[in-house]
Design a protein around this motif. Structure first.
Motif, PDB file in Angstrom:
ATOM      1  N   GLY A 157      -7.596   5.603  -5.208  1.00 20.98           N
ATOM      2  CA  GLY A 157      -7.165   4.148  -5.681  1.00 20.98           C
ATOM      3  C   GLY A 157      -6.623   4.108  -7.786  1.00 20.98           C
ATOM      4  N   GLU A 202      -4.327   1.285  -7.854  1.00 22.92           N
ATOM      5  CA  GLU A 202      -5.120   0.184  -8.447  1.00 22.92           C
ATOM      6  C   GLU A 202      -5.983  -0.346  -9.459  1.00 22.92           C
ATOM      7  N   LEU A 254      -7.782   1.555   4.626  1.00 19.75           N
ATOM      8  CA  LEU A 254      -6.383   0.412   5.036  1.00 19.75           C
ATOM      9  C   LEU A 254      -5.861   1.298   6.074  1.00 19.75           C
ATOM     10  N   SER A 275      -2.416   1.772   7.293  1.00 23.94           N
ATOM     11  CA  SER A 275      -1.539   3.320   7.118  1.00 23.94           C
ATOM     12  C   SER A 275      -1.272   4.105   8.074  1.00 23.94           C
ATOM     13  N   ARG A 285       0.110   0.055  -0.616  1.00 25.05           N
ATOM     14  CA  ARG A 285      -1.366  -0.158  -1.270  1.00 25.05           C
ATOM     15  C   ARG A 285      -0.200  -1.304  -2.795  1.00 25.05           C
ATOM     16  N   ARG A 296      -0.088  -4.515  -1.080  1.00 25.61           N
ATOM     17  CA  ARG A 296      -1.477  -5.500  -0.555  1.00 25.61           C
ATOM     18  C   ARG A 296      -2.089  -5.860  -2.617  1.00 25.61           C
TER      19      ARG A 296
END
Length: 246
Positions: A135, A138, A178, A181, A204, A207
């Protein structure tokens, strides 16, 4: 020797400055030839210092980049408070201050640059498969504190989809978190897959609602003339990908 760089092909505001170095244009020798910018790969320290000085002078950097001790994690540091002479353990940095240079180093992993449309916030992130899956994208977006529609992202030189072979466990780790993927993996041999790190990053970002994504057309593994590659040569140098706001 002229320093060879890649300039991001993205519609960033004019006050946003960014670049990605190649292996061309430095003073290092042997497997680090020639523009190695990393201090942790057993290159001669004086060569690294000369290369970093050449980087600052050739591209008129406003300050020494905030170099990170990258650990394939998700920590994001504020470049405005980090010190350039003490590498902090993190895999991304961000800032809203002028003339603070965010930087990441890579030799197959994916470097990402971020900026907002107003030209007031920037970030750089290092994403190997572990950090990507954990992540780091993110975390970097969260640190920037911008709405997705206001962000631009550039994907710098990384290992390409025809060269990045991984095991079942890597594919499973991404798909568990995910499931979509799956489309970024192509079977290569029993228990192994070719992974598209660019596509995994785009998925990602998508998303998160970030659609303005650019770059992603390089392969550090196959282009030995321009890029260092850890997969190709475990003893090798590192390129740098940098961003700052004037």
């Amino acid at each position: 020797m002229t320093v060879d760089i890649i300039q991001p092909d993205w519609p960033a505001p004019v006050n946003i400055k960014a670049l990605s170095t190649t292996r061309v244009g430095g003073v290092s020798t042997g497997p680090y030839s020639s523009f190695n910018l990393a201090t942790h790969v057993d290159d001669l320290p004086e060569h690294v210092l000369q290369n970093r000085q050449r980087l600052r002078e050739r591209f008129h950097l406003p300050a020494e980049p905030v170099w990170l001790n990258q650990v394939h994690g998700v920590a994001v540091v504020d470049a405005a408070v980090a010190t350039a002479d003490a590498e902090v353990a993190a895999d991304a940095s961000y800032t809203d201050r002028r003339n603070r240079v965010c930087a990441v180093m890579t030799a197959d992993c994916l470097p990402l640059l971020f900026c907002n449309r107003a030209g007031t916030r920037v970030a750089a992130a290092h994403a190997g498969w572990r950090g990507l899956q954990a992540g780091v994208i993110e975390a970097t977006v969260a640190a920037l504190g911008e709405t997705p529609a206001q962000l631009l992202v550039w994907l710098g030189p990384a290992i390409g989809p025809d060269a990045f072979e991984v095991g079942d466990e890597v594919r499973a780790a991404f798909m568990t978190e995910l499931p979509d993927s799956e489309v970024a993996f192509v079977a290569s041999r029993p228990g192994h897959w070719l992974a598209d790190i660019y596509q995994l990053a785009r998925m990602r970002l998508h998303r998160l609602g970030i659609e303005s994504v650019y770059g992603g057309q390089f392969c550090t593994y196959t282009d030995a003339q321009r890029f260092f590659s850890y997969r190709r040569e475990p003893t090798t140098g590192r390129m740098a990908t940098l961003i700052w706001r004037e």
